[in-house]
Design a protein around this motif. Structure first.
Motif, PDB file in Angstrom:
ATOM      1  N   GLU A 140       0.848  -1.180   0.000  1.00  0.00           N
ATOM      2  CA  GLU A 140       0.000   0.000   0.000  1.00  0.00           C
ATOM      3  C   GLU A 140       0.887   1.235   0.000  1.00  0.00           C
ATOM      4  O   GLU A 140       2.102   1.157   0.200  1.00  0.00           O
ATOM      5  CB  GLU A 140      -0.952   0.019   1.192  1.00  0.00           C
ATOM      6  CG  GLU A 140      -0.283   0.030   2.545  1.00  0.00           C
ATOM      7  CD  GLU A 140      -1.295  -0.022   3.682  1.00  0.00           C
ATOM      8  OE1 GLU A 140      -1.766   1.065   4.094  1.00  0.00           O
ATOM      9  OE2 GLU A 140      -1.622  -1.134   4.129  1.00  0.00           O
ATOM     10  N   GLU A 141       0.298   2.383  -0.243  1.00  0.00           N
ATOM     11  CA  GLU A 141       1.070   3.606  -0.333  1.00  0.00           C
ATOM     12  C   GLU A 141       1.689   3.970   1.022  1.00  0.00           C
ATOM     13  O   GLU A 141       1.037   3.897   2.063  1.00  0.00           O
ATOM     14  CB  GLU A 141       0.189   4.768  -0.807  1.00  0.00           C
ATOM     15  CG  GLU A 141      -0.217   4.660  -2.266  1.00  0.00           C
ATOM     16  CD  GLU A 141      -0.936   5.903  -2.744  1.00  0.00           C
ATOM     17  OE1 GLU A 141      -1.343   6.731  -1.890  1.00  0.00           O
ATOM     18  OE2 GLU A 141      -1.093   6.057  -3.970  1.00  0.00           O
ATOM     19  N   ASN A 149       4.441   6.309  -9.647  1.00  0.00           N
ATOM     20  CA  ASN A 149       3.044   5.883  -9.631  1.00  0.00           C
ATOM     21  C   ASN A 149       2.893   4.415  -9.988  1.00  0.00           C
ATOM     22  O   ASN A 149       1.940   3.751  -9.565  1.00  0.00           O
ATOM     23  CB  ASN A 149       2.219   6.722 -10.614  1.00  0.00           C
ATOM     24  CG  ASN A 149       1.939   8.119 -10.092  1.00  0.00           C
ATOM     25  OD1 ASN A 149       1.814   8.321  -8.884  1.00  0.00           O
ATOM     26  ND2 ASN A 149       1.852   9.085 -10.995  1.00  0.00           N
ATOM     27  N   ALA A 152       3.389  10.084  -0.859  1.00  0.00           N
ATOM     28  CA  ALA A 152       3.009   8.705  -0.560  1.00  0.00           C
ATOM     29  C   ALA A 152       2.936   7.923  -1.864  1.00  0.00           C
ATOM     30  O   ALA A 152       2.358   8.394  -2.849  1.00  0.00           O
ATOM     31  CB  ALA A 152       1.681   8.644   0.169  1.00  0.00           C
ATOM     32  N   SER A 153       3.531   6.743  -1.887  1.00  0.00           N
ATOM     33  CA  SER A 153       3.551   5.933  -3.100  1.00  0.00           C
ATOM     34  C   SER A 153       3.764   4.472  -2.738  1.00  0.00           C
ATOM     35  O   SER A 153       4.305   4.160  -1.676  1.00  0.00           O
ATOM     36  CB  SER A 153       4.666   6.404  -4.039  1.00  0.00           C
ATOM     37  OG  SER A 153       4.755   5.562  -5.175  1.00  0.00           O
ATOM     38  N   LYS A 154       3.346   3.579  -3.627  1.00  0.00           N
ATOM     39  CA  LYS A 154       3.633   2.150  -3.459  1.00  0.00           C
ATOM     40  C   LYS A 154       5.028   1.797  -3.950  1.00  0.00           C
ATOM     41  O   LYS A 154       5.577   0.769  -3.554  1.00  0.00           O
ATOM     42  CB  LYS A 154       2.605   1.308  -4.224  1.00  0.00           C
ATOM     43  CG  LYS A 154       1.247   1.199  -3.580  1.00  0.00           C
ATOM     44  CD  LYS A 154       0.386   0.206  -4.354  1.00  0.00           C
ATOM     45  CE  LYS A 154      -0.958  -0.009  -3.687  1.00  0.00           C
ATOM     46  NZ  LYS A 154      -1.775  -1.009  -4.422  1.00  0.00           N
ATOM     47  N   THR A 188       2.051   5.612   7.087  1.00  0.00           N
ATOM     48  CA  THR A 188       0.822   5.562   6.305  1.00  0.00           C
ATOM     49  C   THR A 188      -0.231   6.399   7.001  1.00  0.00           C
ATOM     50  O   THR A 188      -0.118   6.702   8.194  1.00  0.00           O
ATOM     51  CB  THR A 188       0.297   4.118   6.161  1.00  0.00           C
ATOM     52  OG1 THR A 188       0.049   3.579   7.472  1.00  0.00           O
ATOM     53  CG2 THR A 188       1.298   3.233   5.434  1.00  0.00           C
TER      54      THR A 188
END
Length: 248
Positions: free
Chosen positions: A107-108, A131, A185-187, A218
């Motif tokens: 998850e991000e 992304n 925030a990123s995966k 997170t």
């Protein structure tokens, strides 16, 4: 009564506003073995220390003028090792080829800190967020300047390993407070030895590092409150408030 009302309201709303922090350990049990490596691309899957999330790790290497290829990643007793040739030393470095570790989280997350167990000569790093997986699960046949153009945020940090060994270095405070990766925030995150295409101005070619872990954050709550319980608590607070006004 007022304190009780406040407590009920805060408890009802707390599940939606708490942030969670994850700690990741990259230290394994194996040594470097023979320096003569058979470069076999691989993926390593681990969970954070509390088993709340997972990450898939791969490593990638290339000179600036060659196509990027997937290298061989080890989690050793010293942390991350990237092998990109049969005689490669056991570091994540930028001597000749630039080594990066791609982290694909479940998850991000926001990257909050990196632990450098060992550094030689210098400990400048570059990080980038994407992304999507910039390598699409295979050889990208791309150069580093092209990969950097896919990043939604990237930056380079000086002397990350200047603190004592195994010390988590905060990427978003002090002199690094305004770096372009703050609040992102990123995966998909990539960390490695300093590469000019991900933020210039540092001295290239002498950074040797072993990453032993990192911290992420997170926005999901660390303790989730179910919707029925939340609504019940909030309704209770409203009833108590109505009763207080009636008899005041």
């Amino acid at each position: 009564m007022d304190k009780l009302l406040v407590a009920c309201s805060l408890l009802a709303l707390s599940g939606a506003c708490q942030a969670a922090t994850q700690t990741w350990d990259f230290v394994g049990s194996g040594g470097s073995g023979s320096i003569n490596r058979n470069i076999i691309p691989n993926t390593i899957n681990i969970s954070d220390d509390n088993n709340t999330m997972s990450v898939s790790m791969t490593s990638w290497s290339a000179y600036n003028d060659e196509d990027i290829f997937q290298a061989e990643l080890w989690l050793s007793e010293w942390g991350t090792l990237v092998f990109n040739s049969s005689g490669d030393q056991h570091w994540v470095d930028n001597y000749g080829r630039y080594d990066f570790v791609l982290l694909s989280f479940s998850e991000e997350v926001e990257l909050a800190g990196i632990s450098v167990a060992y550094a030689n000569s210098d400990s400048d790093i570059s990080i980038a967020a994407f992304n999507n997986n910039p390598f699409n699960g295979g050889s990208p046949m791309e150069r580093w300047n092209e990969i950097s153009s896919y990043a939604v945020a990237s930056s380079s940090f000086s002397n990350v390993g200047a603190s004592p060994a195994n010390h988590y270095y905060s990427l978003n405070t002090g002199s690094n407070l305004n770096k372009s990766t703050s609040g992102v925030a990123s995966k998909y995150w990539m960390i490695g030895a300093y590469n000019q295409y991900f933020g210039n101005g540092l001295t290239s070619g002498d950074d040797y590092l072993k990453f032993s872990g990192l911290t992420t954050t997170t926005t999901r709550p660390s303790t989730e409150v179910s919707e029925p319980v939340t609504l019940s608590l909030f309704a209770m607070a409203l009833v108590m408030l109505a009763g207080r006004r009636k008899f005041s």
